[in-house]
Design a protein around this motif. Structure first.
Motif, PDB file in Angstrom:
ATOM      1  N   LEU A 192       0.832  -1.203   0.000  1.00  0.00           N
ATOM      2  CA  LEU A 192       0.000   0.000   0.000  1.00  0.00           C
ATOM      3  C   LEU A 192       0.867   1.253   0.000  1.00  0.00           C
ATOM      4  CD1 LEU A 192      -2.789   1.269   0.079  1.00  0.00           C
ATOM      5  CD2 LEU A 192      -2.747   1.103   2.578  1.00  0.00           C
ATOM      6  N   GLU A 205      -7.034   5.849  -0.494  1.00  0.00           N
ATOM      7  CA  GLU A 205      -8.160   4.984  -0.116  1.00  0.00           C
ATOM      8  C   GLU A 205      -8.614   4.092  -1.271  1.00  0.00           C
ATOM      9  OE1 GLU A 205      -9.641   9.269  -0.765  1.00  0.00           O
ATOM     10  OE2 GLU A 205      -7.999   8.221   0.279  1.00  0.00           O
ATOM     11  N   GLU A 208      -6.312   1.095  -1.218  1.00  0.00           N
ATOM     12  CA  GLU A 208      -6.659   0.250  -0.074  1.00  0.00           C
ATOM     13  C   GLU A 208      -7.917  -0.555  -0.372  1.00  0.00           C
ATOM     14  OE1 GLU A 208      -7.322   0.633   4.778  1.00  0.00           O
ATOM     15  OE2 GLU A 208      -6.926   2.423   3.549  1.00  0.00           O
ATOM     16  N   LYS A 225      -3.028  -5.365   2.982  1.00  0.00           N
ATOM     17  CA  LYS A 225      -2.402  -4.074   2.679  1.00  0.00           C
ATOM     18  C   LYS A 225      -1.026  -3.919   3.306  1.00  0.00           C
ATOM     19  CE  LYS A 225      -4.813  -1.660   6.435  1.00  0.00           C
ATOM     20  NZ  LYS A 225      -5.765  -0.551   6.759  1.00  0.00           N
TER      21      LYS A 225
END
Length: 566
Positions: A192, A205, A208, A225
């Protein structure tokens, strides 16, 4: 020379041996010719990383370096090969043909290579068992492996289609898988963190969510992640892709025969897939609308530059023209519109040009740069501006634009080199305001982000619209793209090249949406004419026994100039 031919044959035999060995291993793809190493699609767009199949060929070629160094003769690199060809892949039959030409390799060295191949087979077999299922997962799905091959197939051309609106060529959003192998600097970092830092096309986001949904995978497997990237990991990210609009002006074919295609490229259309452009590129448009596929790129033009663009239809022709360009046997002529009244007579600029940053594509005059030379001549005036005839005698990146900036007469609407980011004098005389190259790059990035026309217009959509109002077809102002008839040389018959007719209007049924796609929820401001064009046009190219030229754009025809005399 005889030894070099023998060495070449030995190397080719070695390649075939590797191919036979690796074909017995389930994880190794079909071997290709060493000349065929080509970059494939990645998160940055196509052409910036080694693809799924070529990664193993790349490693194998690296393993040959000690052997090649041993056979270095007279200080020359025995591994040196001709310049890269403008093709994606060659057939393995190229290797077989070469063997037939000289079937007399040195026996002792061949034996050594065979023994080395045998040992390699054992090592690979053992390492394959040790690596486990995670490594094998990359290549279990033949279909996935096929889609990651370099080049373009009908399946890729059919990913989406075009429609015209407000003078723009647009692409219906579509789902696309970006793939790349892990870079060395990513190893042992959380996946991530890497995507948030390296790929800023989407907010954190979004990445993710993609990891949680299994759309962002490692070796075709879902990972958390906090997964730490390992060497040779294959990263894949399925995205809902929105391409940037380009002008609706058609790509006109200047000349075409069985070996070459010459077109007049409108400004705003990139030559090949890169960044946010894929289907809105010259190679895709020619393939989808004119059925001109598998063209070899011989040279390139900047996205905002219009004019002559040559493609090879055969590898031999592409190599021939590339060689002429590389050895400066091709005379190029451009026309541009610059600020101010350009001096009388022929003005020559021989200042060296250095690439400040390949990543963002910017250059400047610098003593550290490469030698280059351009001649300029004013051929007309247009108000406070001048129409200038340009002859680049070398082929450096952004050569004409950088030399004009240095002379103090930048192209009037150049978004990069006619900007105060280069200092109060806009780079005239090489003066960039006393800042370092690093600071210049940072300033350029910030200016680009602030002034890019891809700004958000209005508020973010509450939801993705799918109401009945959206079914109303939009008014189309673009001129239709017609089929082009091109005469073959020394022939009376014409060749119809039109393949796919773009939509004249928006069709809601062809528009895909993704409820999690952040771009689906944004209203992007459409580009205006000033965002799509730069006053620089590639007008004439003349090589050995050939010459092509285009018609001039509107902005270059406002003054009374007899261009035929130039």
């Amino acid at each position: 020379m005889r030894f070099l031919r023998q060495f070449k044959s030995i190397l080719q035999l070695h390649l075939k041996a590797k191919q036979r060995i690796c074909s017995e291993l389930s994880w190794f793809p079909k071997m290709q010719s060493p000349k065929s190493v080509r970059n494939a699609q990645t998160q940055h767009g196509e052409g910036s990383s080694v693809d799924v199949e070529n990664i193993f060929l790349h490693r194998f070629m690296l393993s040959l370096e000690p052997v090649l160094e041993v056979n270095n003769i007279g200080g020359q690199d025995a591994s040196a090969s001709p310049a890269p060809e403008c093709v994606w892949f060659h057939s393995v039959t190229d290797v077989e043909t070469a063997e037939k030409e000289d079937p007399s390799p040195t026996v002792s060295l061949t034996k050594e290579l065979t023994e080395e191949s045998s040992a390699t087979e054992k090592r690979k077999a053992e390492s394959t068992e040790d690596e486990g299922k995670a490594k094998k997962a990359k290549f279990d799905d033949d279909k996935d492996r096929k889609t990651k091959r370099p080049g373009f197939s009908d399946e890729r051309y059919d990913e989406t289609s075009y429609y015209f609106e407000n003078g723009l060529r647009k692409v219906y959003p579509y789902f696309f898988t970006f793939t790349t192998f892990a870079k060395g600097r990513w190893v042992d970092e959380k996946i991530l963190d890497v995507f948030v830092r390296e790929f800023r096309a989407a907010p954190p986001e979004e990445y993710e969510r993609s990891l949680e949904a299994g759309k962002l995978t490692v070796n075709n497997e879902k990972v958390p992640k906090d997964y730490k990237i390992k060497h040779n990991d294959l990263l894949a990210n399925v995205v809902h892709r929105h391409e940037v609009p380009v002008t609706s002006q058609p790509i006109k074919i200047v000349y075409m025969d069985k070996d070459i295609v010459v077109v007049n490229k409108p400004a705003s259309i990139p030559v090949h897939p890169c960044g946010r452009y894929r289907h809105n590129t010259v190679v895709f448009i020619l393939a989808k609308e004119y059925n001109l596929k598998n063209l070899r790129t011989i040279h390139r033009l900047d996205r905002l530059t219009s004019g002559l663009l040559l493609f090879g239809r055969t590898a031999d022709k592409a190599r021939e023209l590339e060689q002429q360009i590389r050895t400066r046997q091709v005379k190029k002529e451009y026309v541009c519109r610059v600020e101010g009244r350009f001096p009388d007579g022929i003005v020559e600029c021989s200042e060296p040009i250095d690439v400040v940053s390949y990543k963002i594509g910017v250059c400047r005059v610098s003593p550290k740069g490469k030698d280059c030379k351009t001649t300029f001549q004013r051929i007309g005036e247009d108000g406070d501006c001048s129409i200038v005839h340009c002859k680049p005698l070398t082929g450096r990146m952004h050569q004409i634009r950088v030399h004009l900036q240095y002379l103090g007469y930048p192209i009037s609407n150049d978004p990069l080199y006619n900007h105060e980011v280069f200092g109060p004098l806009k780079g005239k005389g090489g003066d960039i305001g006393g800042i370092s190259d690093e600071q210049l790059i940072n300033n350029l990035i910030s200016i680009h982000n602030a002034e890019n026309w891809l700004g958000v217009e209005g508020e973010i959509k509450e939801e993705i619209k799918s109401s009945a109002d959206d079914k109303v077809q939009r008014e189309i102002k673009a001129e239709p793209v017609m089929a082009v008839s091109v005469k073959e040389p020394n022939a009376d018959a014409t060749t119809q090249t039109c393949h796919e007719e773009p939509d004249r209007s928006y069709d809601l049924k062809k528009c895909t949406t993704d409820p999690h796609c952040h771009e689906c929820k944004l209203n992007y401001r459409e580009p205006e004419e000033k965002d799509l064009i730069m006053y620089l046009h590639a007008w004439k190219y003349k090589g050995l026994n050939w010459e092509y030229k285009t018609e001039l754009p509107d902005w270059a025809c406002k003054t009374k100039i007899n261009y035929e005399e130039l």
